[in-house]
Design an enzyme around this catalytic site. Sequence first.
Site, mmCIF file in Angstrom:
data_model
loop_
_atom_site.group_PDB
_atom_site.id
_atom_site.type_symbol
_atom_site.label_atom_id
_atom_site.label_comp_id
_atom_site.label_asym_id
_atom_site.label_seq_id
_atom_site.Cartn_x
_atom_site.Cartn_y
_atom_site.Cartn_z
ATOM 1 C CG HIS A 32 37.569 42.908 39.799
ATOM 2 N ND1 HIS A 32 36.680 42.350 40.166
ATOM 3 C CD2 HIS A 32 38.887 42.009 39.894
ATOM 4 C CE1 HIS A 32 36.963 41.090 40.401
ATOM 5 N NE2 HIS A 32 38.354 40.800 40.400
ATOM 6 C CG ASN A 61 35.257 37.918 43.226
ATOM 7 O OD1 ASN A 61 35.232 36.742 43.048
ATOM 8 N ND2 ASN A 61 35.947 38.777 42.666
ATOM 9 C CD GLU A 79 33.262 43.470 39.463
ATOM 10 O OE1 GLU A 79 32.045 42.862 39.600
ATOM 11 O OE2 GLU A 79 34.107 43.305 40.453
ATOM 12 C CB SER A 109 39.262 39.656 43.691
ATOM 13 O OG SER A 109 40.386 39.268 42.974
HETATM 14 P P1 NAD Z 1 49.908 35.843 41.369
HETATM 15 O O1 NAD Z 1 49.820 35.297 42.684
HETATM 16 O O2 NAD Z 1 49.539 35.043 40.230
HETATM 17 O O3 NAD Z 1 50.768 37.212 41.037
HETATM 18 C C1 NAD Z 1 51.180 38.156 42.056
HETATM 19 C C2 NAD Z 1 52.257 38.501 41.640
HETATM 20 O O4 NAD Z 1 52.670 39.777 42.308
HETATM 21 C C3 NAD Z 1 53.682 37.853 41.765
HETATM 22 O O5 NAD Z 1 54.172 37.733 40.407
HETATM 23 C C4 NAD Z 1 54.325 38.353 42.969
HETATM 24 O O6 NAD Z 1 55.739 38.117 42.550
HETATM 25 C C5 NAD Z 1 54.111 39.805 42.898
HETATM 26 N N1 NAD Z 1 54.152 40.391 43.937
HETATM 27 C C6 NAD Z 1 53.813 40.140 45.123
HETATM 28 N N2 NAD Z 1 54.161 41.227 46.126
HETATM 29 C C7 NAD Z 1 54.415 42.346 45.346
HETATM 30 C C8 NAD Z 1 55.003 43.576 45.802
HETATM 31 N N3 NAD Z 1 55.076 43.872 46.918
HETATM 32 N N4 NAD Z 1 55.427 44.146 44.706
HETATM 33 C C9 NAD Z 1 55.374 43.890 43.302
HETATM 34 N N5 NAD Z 1 54.999 42.610 43.098
HETATM 35 C C10 NAD Z 1 54.667 41.771 44.237
HETATM 36 O O7 NAD Z 1 48.477 36.600 41.793
HETATM 37 P P2 NAD Z 1 47.166 37.003 40.684
HETATM 38 O O8 NAD Z 1 45.985 35.706 40.542
HETATM 39 O O9 NAD Z 1 47.731 37.884 39.607
HETATM 40 O O10 NAD Z 1 46.277 38.057 41.387
HETATM 41 C C11 NAD Z 1 46.847 39.404 41.581
HETATM 42 C C12 NAD Z 1 45.651 40.263 42.037
HETATM 43 O O11 NAD Z 1 44.510 40.277 41.096
HETATM 44 C C13 NAD Z 1 45.078 39.990 43.310
HETATM 45 O O12 NAD Z 1 44.488 41.114 43.867
HETATM 46 C C14 NAD Z 1 43.947 39.077 43.006
HETATM 47 O O13 NAD Z 1 42.660 39.290 44.119
HETATM 48 C C15 NAD Z 1 43.224 39.985 41.653
HETATM 49 N N6 NAD Z 1 42.659 39.067 40.880
HETATM 50 C C16 NAD Z 1 42.850 37.875 40.474
HETATM 51 C C17 NAD Z 1 42.179 36.986 39.719
HETATM 52 C C18 NAD Z 1 42.555 35.658 39.407
HETATM 53 O O14 NAD Z 1 41.690 34.868 38.742
HETATM 54 N N7 NAD Z 1 43.800 35.216 39.712
HETATM 55 C C19 NAD Z 1 41.180 37.694 38.915
HETATM 56 C C20 NAD Z 1 40.881 38.779 39.341
HETATM 57 C C21 NAD Z 1 41.380 39.651 40.042
#
Ligand code: NAD
Length: 280
Positions: free
Chosen positions: A137, A187, A149, A116
């Site tokens: 993204h 963002n 994005e 993000s």
């Molecule tokens: P989340 O916490 O819901 O899930 C993350 C997952 O990654 C977990 O299941 C965890 O076990 C796994 N994980 C952690 N370290 C790992 C590794 N080394 N190898 C493999 N798996 C691993 O997080 P999320 O909300 O899905 O966010 C993930 C990414 O997406 C981040 O970069 C975040 O900034 C981005 N993002 C999030 C949102 C949102 O609304 N949550 C929106 C857009 C982008």
Amino acid sequence: MTIGICGAGTMGRGIAVAALLAGNTVVLFDISADACSAAEKYIAAQLEKAVEKKKLSAEELEKAKTRISSGTSFGILAPCHLVIEAIAEIAEIKHRLFAEIEKVVATDAIIATNTSSISIASLASPLQHPERFCGLHFFNPAHIMKLVEVVKGPKSAAQVITFCVDFAKHLGKTPVVAKDVPGFIVNRVARNFYNEPQRIVMEGAAQIPQVDRLIRALGFKMGPFELMDLIGVDVNLDVTKSQWEQFFYEPRFAPSMLQQSYVDAGLHGKKTGGGFTGNE
Ligand code: NAD
């Protein structure tokens, strides 16, 4: 096409649903076996909902279920044409993952990050082939939100950007090519939608439900606190911290102690069953 998704959390699951609905094969990788099985259940439920909404036939549902697999070993990513990373918003953790991905995928496979806020230039820096890397993204929920994005880093090859734009369109999304600047487009614009309401609450000028109610009354679908609960209070805080750092700690981008205290208490929002809403 075979799509690898790293991270079976909030975003990885949604991206997997979008990719399956478009007819792709999906390989879901996570360090946690529990996250993999929870994600498979979530994905199956979303596909069944798609049948109820007549977006998918019963026959297509059965086929889609055979095109998803998940696991905790890097080897499963070997056949992927595109790997999308959606793990924790922490650069060092992502760097370690990219090193492992590059060991197993083909030399012409494309690697994209759902980050993000972390700069594509910095995420690409340890890659052996930074030209095959860019930002892809998605927004939450990824199988529903149309905007994607596509973020071009300084070393991203033009054909990689074209591929990702076409891939997003193939998923039925609306891609926009964004510059590699703090917060990209959304963002950057949205950060104060989260920060300012927290300042208002910390000053005691209003309570959390009041702020959400007032913002909804302005026509927003969700208030900022409800939205942070949907995003993940922890993930949202990591994004704020990353963006603040990239703006050289400019005060208007400073994170709030309110959000830090919710994260410290394990109140990470919808995914943990408790967050800003319902706990005030
Ligand atoms: P989340 O916490 O819901 O899930 C993350 C997952 O990654 C977990 O299941 C965890 O076990 C796994 N994980 C952690 N370290 C790992 C590794 N080394 N190898 C493999 N798996 C691993 O997080 P999320 O909300 O899905 O966010 C993930 C990414 O997406 C981040 O970069 C975040 O900034 C981005 N993002 C999030 C949102 C949102 O609304 N949550 C929106 C857009 C982008």
